[in-house]
Design a protein around this motif. Structure first.
Motif, PDB file in Angstrom:
ATOM      1  N   HIS A 171       0.861  -1.088  -0.013  1.00  0.00           N
ATOM      2  CA  HIS A 171      -0.148   0.030  -0.063  1.00  0.00           C
ATOM      3  C   HIS A 171       0.993   1.239  -0.001  1.00  0.00           C
ATOM      4  N   ALA A 172       1.820   0.915  -0.479  1.00  0.00           N
ATOM      5  CA  ALA A 172       2.918   2.120  -0.532  1.00  0.00           C
ATOM      6  C   ALA A 172       2.397   3.308  -1.073  1.00  0.00           C
ATOM      7  N   GLN A 173       2.718   4.582  -0.828  1.00  0.00           N
ATOM      8  CA  GLN A 173       2.356   5.852  -1.820  1.00  0.00           C
ATOM      9  C   GLN A 173       3.235   7.181  -1.321  1.00  0.00           C
ATOM     10  N   GLY A 174       2.934   7.878  -2.403  1.00  0.00           N
ATOM     11  CA  GLY A 174       3.926   8.975  -2.258  1.00  0.00           C
ATOM     12  C   GLY A 174       3.078  10.243  -1.347  1.00  0.00           C
ATOM     13  N   ASN A 175       1.817   9.962  -1.146  1.00  0.00           N
ATOM     14  CA  ASN A 175       0.980  11.000  -0.872  1.00  0.00           C
ATOM     15  C   ASN A 175       0.990  11.213   0.828  1.00  0.00           C
ATOM     16  N   LEU A 277      10.869  21.061  -0.149  1.00  0.00           N
ATOM     17  CA  LEU A 277      10.258  21.334   0.944  1.00  0.00           C
ATOM     18  C   LEU A 277       8.776  21.970   0.924  1.00  0.00           C
ATOM     19  N   ALA A 278       8.643  22.902  -0.055  1.00  0.00           N
ATOM     20  CA  ALA A 278       7.286  23.812  -0.292  1.00  0.00           C
ATOM     21  C   ALA A 278       6.396  22.471  -0.898  1.00  0.00           C
ATOM     22  N   SER A 279       6.852  21.916  -1.799  1.00  0.00           N
ATOM     23  CA  SER A 279       6.333  20.679  -2.581  1.00  0.00           C
ATOM     24  C   SER A 279       5.591  19.788  -1.380  1.00  0.00           C
ATOM     25  N   MET A 280       6.242  19.193  -0.320  1.00  0.00           N
ATOM     26  CA  MET A 280       5.786  18.506   0.568  1.00  0.00           C
ATOM     27  C   MET A 280       4.780  19.179   1.470  1.00  0.00           C
ATOM     28  N   LEU A 281       4.866  20.720   1.417  1.00  0.00           N
ATOM     29  CA  LEU A 281       4.049  21.191   2.514  1.00  0.00           C
ATOM     30  C   LEU A 281       2.789  21.629   1.485  1.00  0.00           C
ATOM     31  N   ARG A 282       2.772  21.135   0.343  1.00  0.00           N
ATOM     32  CA  ARG A 282       1.559  21.446  -0.476  1.00  0.00           C
ATOM     33  C   ARG A 282       1.597  23.024  -0.946  1.00  0.00           C
ATOM     34  N   TRP A 298      14.127  14.855 -10.780  1.00  0.00           N
ATOM     35  CA  TRP A 298      14.224  15.279  -9.543  1.00  0.00           C
ATOM     36  C   TRP A 298      13.271  16.507  -9.260  1.00  0.00           C
ATOM     37  N   ARG A 299      11.945  16.665  -9.977  1.00  0.00           N
ATOM     38  CA  ARG A 299      11.463  17.762  -9.668  1.00  0.00           C
ATOM     39  C   ARG A 299      10.479  17.612  -8.605  1.00  0.00           C
ATOM     40  N   PRO A 300      10.113  18.960  -8.048  1.00  0.00           N
ATOM     41  CA  PRO A 300       9.160  18.677  -6.820  1.00  0.00           C
ATOM     42  C   PRO A 300       7.928  18.011  -7.064  1.00  0.00           C
ATOM     43  N   ALA A 301       7.552  16.923  -6.368  1.00  0.00           N
ATOM     44  CA  ALA A 301       6.466  16.065  -7.115  1.00  0.00           C
ATOM     45  C   ALA A 301       5.352  15.739  -5.887  1.00  0.00           C
ATOM     46  N   TRP A 302       5.308  16.441  -4.826  1.00  0.00           N
ATOM     47  CA  TRP A 302       4.267  16.215  -3.906  1.00  0.00           C
ATOM     48  C   TRP A 302       3.194  16.862  -4.040  1.00  0.00           C
TER      49      TRP A 302
END
Length: 353
Positions: A171-175, A277-282, A298-302
């Motif tokens: 059930h691995a996810q990037g979200n 960091l910004a990407s993971m913070l949405r 390697w682009r920000p992808a979260w």
């Protein structure tokens, strides 16, 4: 290993590489392992600065690399993406010791990091129930990029595939998310746009200071509040460059930076850790990239983001000539398109990030 600490849950230490982008990638890995039932501890100096944002996982600074055996003996298993200080020592007898006791892992690992002894060693010293929990992980390394991926796959996609296919985390996810301290408000200042004009590879990755300043002026004309922020080592340099024309926010640790980013409207920067960091913070991210590839791995992808690339690259010179082929107006257009799309998505209630 201290058998008195044995439980029915496998305890794993994950030692992260020492860059901001990598630290977030390994946090994502640690969080997925935790969600699949493992008892996780994350090691890393950058992650430790963000420990308040990771309350569900114990986070510790790097251990004394001269005493790894002592530190890691409290865990049933350790996965190590060696920080530079440790990586430089991975040769000879020390490499043989490390790879036979712990699992080495990175994006593209050298063949010498692989070990056929590790699984046998873990089986020999661990209780059967604990070993059965760990067994799916013990064959997965040492390279995260374990196969050829489709063009356009982000590193988040790559790591998720690695977790599912190699580590058997079904059930691995990037979200995954960082948890903001309760006093912070997401995008409290929606017109505040962070400009981050530096990176760890300035000669190769950084757009020109003059172009960033021109972009800030365009943003100001459009009613935004541009704020510059750079790594502490570059504070004095950018004080001189900015000459007081724009606000220069200075932070001495990643926690302070994360708090500021979380409450801002968007982030503009080079290909660098701040964008991740910004990407993971949405928080929406505009990334300036030196090659003509908007879908670089390697682009920000979260979270939501866009990549601005040069119209042309002249490759015949060292590092290529690319900076002149990105205009400040290109950045403004990309930002406003990104923010407009974000607003429409949020209004429609379809935001899934």
């Amino acid at each position: 290993m201290d058998t008195q600490q044995d439980t029915t849950t496998a305890r794993i230490a994950l030692v992260s590489f020492n860059s901001l982008g990598d630290s977030l990638i390994y946090y994502m890995l640690a969080e997925n392992l935790r969600q699949h039932g493992y008892e996780m501890t994350l090691y890393g100096d950058i992650a430790y600065q963000l420990r308040e944002w990771m309350p569900q996982i114990p986070v510790r600074p790097y251990p004394d690399f001269n005493a790894l055996d002592r530190e890691l003996s409290q865990y049933h298993h350790a996965i190590i993406s060696p920080p530079q200080a440790l990586r430089q020592r991975l040769n000879g007898e020390f490499l043989e010791h490390v790879r036979s006791h712990w699992q080495l892992l990175c994006q593209k690992a050298p063949p010498t990091w692989a070990s056929e002894q590790l699984k046998h060693e873990r089986q020999r010293v661990l209780p059967g129930k604990i070993f059965s929990q760990l067994a799916p992980l013990l064959d997965c390394g040492p390279s995260i990029r374990f196969k050829k991926f489709n063009d356009g796959s982000s590193l988040v996609d790559v790591v998720v595939a690695f977790m599912r296919e190699r580590m058997k985390l079904t059930h691995a996810q990037g979200n995954v998310h960082l948890t903001p301290p309760p006093h912070l408000v997401y995008q409290r200042y929606p017109r505040r746009i962070i400009i981050s004009p530096d990176s760890a590879w300035s000669d190769k990755k950084d757009w020109t200071p003059a172009s960033f300043i021109k972009t800030a002026r365009l943003l100001q004309q459009r009613g935004y509040q541009p704020v510059f922020t750079v790594a502490p080592v570059s504070h004095e340099k950018w004080d001189v460059i900015l000459k007081g024309e724009f606000e220069h926010a200075k932070f001495n640790d990643i926690h302070q930076l994360a708090s500021f980013v979380y409450e801002s409207g968007a982030f503009i920067g080079n290909d660098s850790g701040g964008g991740h960091l910004a990407s993971m913070l949405r928080v929406p991210v505009v990334t300036i990239y030196r090659k003509r590839n908007r879908q670089f791995c390697w682009r920000p992808a979260w979270g939501k983001g866009t990549v601005v690339v040069p119209r042309l690259v002249l490759p015949w010179f060292k590092g290529g000539i690319w900076r002149a082929f990105i205009r400040p107006a290109d950045i403004l257009l990309a930002l406003e398109s990104l923010l407009e799309n974000q607003d429409k998505t949020l209004i429609s209630g379809k935001d899934s990030s």
